[in-house]
Write an enzyme that holds these catalytic residues in place. Structure first.
Site, PDB file in Angstrom:
ATOM      1  N   HIS A 190      -2.134 -20.052  -9.216  1.00  0.00           N
ATOM      2  CA  HIS A 190      -1.471 -20.974 -10.134  1.00  0.00           C
ATOM      3  C   HIS A 190      -0.054 -20.496 -10.360  1.00  0.00           C
ATOM      4  CE1 HIS A 190      -0.633 -23.279 -13.825  1.00  0.00           C
ATOM      5  NE2 HIS A 190      -1.573 -24.088 -13.422  1.00  0.00           N
ATOM      6  N   ASP A 221      -8.900 -26.630 -10.860  1.00  0.00           N
ATOM      7  CA  ASP A 221      -9.049 -27.666  -9.833  1.00  0.00           C
ATOM      8  C   ASP A 221     -10.175 -27.346  -8.859  1.00  0.00           C
ATOM      9  OD1 ASP A 221      -6.734 -29.164 -10.708  1.00  0.00           O
ATOM     10  OD2 ASP A 221      -5.537 -27.525  -9.904  1.00  0.00           O
TER      11      ASP A 221
END
Length: 436
Positions: free
Chosen positions: A313, A371
């Protein structure tokens, strides 16, 4: 924001005089250097592509500590909100700064519920799209079109207009997503039901048909509610920054949120869960768990062009706190639906285990993000892959609205206008056409 005891001194090697810059403390997180007067004092700009080291605003809504893997909404840890509150409470918190009491929650939930229907003419607008149009293409058009139907709440400088447009957007986004799905599927639209919860109503609008009664599964309802909570806001990400920048021009809230929807469509942002699921499908087609080792080798090879989707991320350099919660939800949903032996889930777990133990990924802090799991959960619920980002948009709408309203109420806010480092041709003169 308060002035720090120290100041930053900018010195130049060419002998130009030093410049003192104010330093400010936030309530938590890194201090910031105020460079607003830098150009006036030095004739120079800062250069920061991607805003890696630039705070574009001050905000009291969401805080992320990427090193600790911490996410706070208005100071509350995401783990507590996801396990002790529902999405309507989270919306109230983000919009108004505090969690509601029982009476406040009931009133807010009722207000949102009474605005879930959309103007009937929206159906005719929807029919202008091809049946196979991507849901996000449809959503970008539908959300922007709301300003054509709700003229009475488009003045961004009117607090009452901002209030009603916030409620309308939060209430109507799931309705629009469900309409886009039904249009793609060639099924009749299902109207909202006021006796259902926010998540339950969305499931009903998605999967009910006029042929038979649809009963909302409480496990799936909780799972979807948690997806909404985990995606409700995430500090100054690309789509939120887009909403702020768009709103800084004074445009109406519906247009600003439509801009956020368009930005979210990108595979590096809202489309990441779709990309992660597609990656798992690709590995599954190539042989499943037995081919993970080969896949990992390709990921490590810079020349292969293969990426490990759903890991790492931009901000988190630790385990994404939302990923842990989403993993729990994933297990609950698959168990409820009898999909415990689901090959994709087994593949995901095996891939996660290898990646967390492999020095290549550990040293680069490439941990699973939200995700990685949310795509599997939505797939299990029955939401098609192409609709994943639209569901994300429905969840993120409250965060966008909260950020937009905060910006408008900030006395320091002005229209966004980034500067540039120009590298093009210097001044030159046009020659006559015959001489070129």
């Amino acid at each position: 924001m308060k002035l720090a005891d120290n100041k930053a001194t900018l010195s130049f090697s060419n002998g130009s005089p030093n410049v003192e810059l104010p330093v400010y403390h936030g309530s938590v997180g890194p201090d910031v250097i105020d460079i607003r007067k830098l150009y006036a004092q030095t004739g120079m700009f800062t250069y920061d592509p991607g805003f890696m080291s630039t705070a574009a605003c001050q905000s009291a809504i969401t805080y992320i500590d990427g090193d600790k893997g911490e996410l706070l909404y208005r100071g509350y840890p995401i783990e507590q909100l996801a396990t002790q509150c529902d999405f309507m409470e989270t919306c109230h918190l983000l919009l108004y700064g505090e969690l509601p009491d029982a009476a406040g929650k009931q009133k807010f939930t009722r207000t949102v519920t009474m605005h879930t229907m959309v103007n009937e003419q929206m159906q005719f607008f929807l029919r202008g799209f091809r049946r196979d149009a991507h849901p996000m293409a449809i959503m970008t058009g539908l959300v922007g079109a709301l300003s054509a139907f709700y003229h009475d709440s488009t003045d961004i400088n009117n607090p009452e207009h901002r209030e009603i447009s916030a409620i309308r957007l939060i209430a109507k986004m799931p309705t629009l997503v469900a309409m886009a799905y039904k249009y793609n599927a060639g099924q009749p639209y299902i109207y909202p039901k006021n006796d259902l919860s926010y998540a339950g109503n969305f499931l009903h609008m998605m999967f009910a048909t006029p042929c038979e009664e649809y009963v909302v599964n409480p496990v799936l309802e909780r799972a979807l509610d948690r997806i909404f909570i985990l995606h409700a806001d995430h500090e100054q990400n690309a789509s939120t920054s887009t909403v702020r920048l768009c709103g800084s021009s004074g445009t109406n809230p519906f247009a600003a949120i439509a801009a956020g929807v368009a930005c979210l469509w990108g595979p590096a942002h809202g489309g990441a869960n779709e990309a992660a699921l597609n990656m798992l499908h690709d590995i599954q087609r190539q042989g499943g768990v037995d081919k993970i080792g080969e896949f990992i080798k390709q990921v490590k090879d810079k020349n292969s062009g293969i990426k490990l989707m759903g890991f790492g991320h931009r901000v988190y350099k630790n385990y994404d706190p939302r990923a842990k919660l989403m993993q729990e939800t994933c297990k609950e949903v698959l168990a409820e639906l009898g999909l415990g032996s689901d090959p994709l889930f087994k593949l995901a777990m095996a891939l996660e285990k290898i990646a967390l133990e492999d020095e290549y990924f550990v040293s680069r802090k490439l941990y699973p993000n939200v995700d990685f799991y949310s795509g599997i959960v939505q797939r299990a619920i029955g939401i098609p892959v192409g609709l994943f980002t639209a569901v994300f948009a429905a969840a993120r709408t409250v965060g966008w609205i909260a950020q937009l309203n905060e910006m408008i109420g900030d006395p320091e806010y002005k229209i966004g206008r980034p500067r540039q480092l120009y590298t093009g041709a210097t001044r030159r003169d046009v020659t006559a056409l015959a001489q070129r």
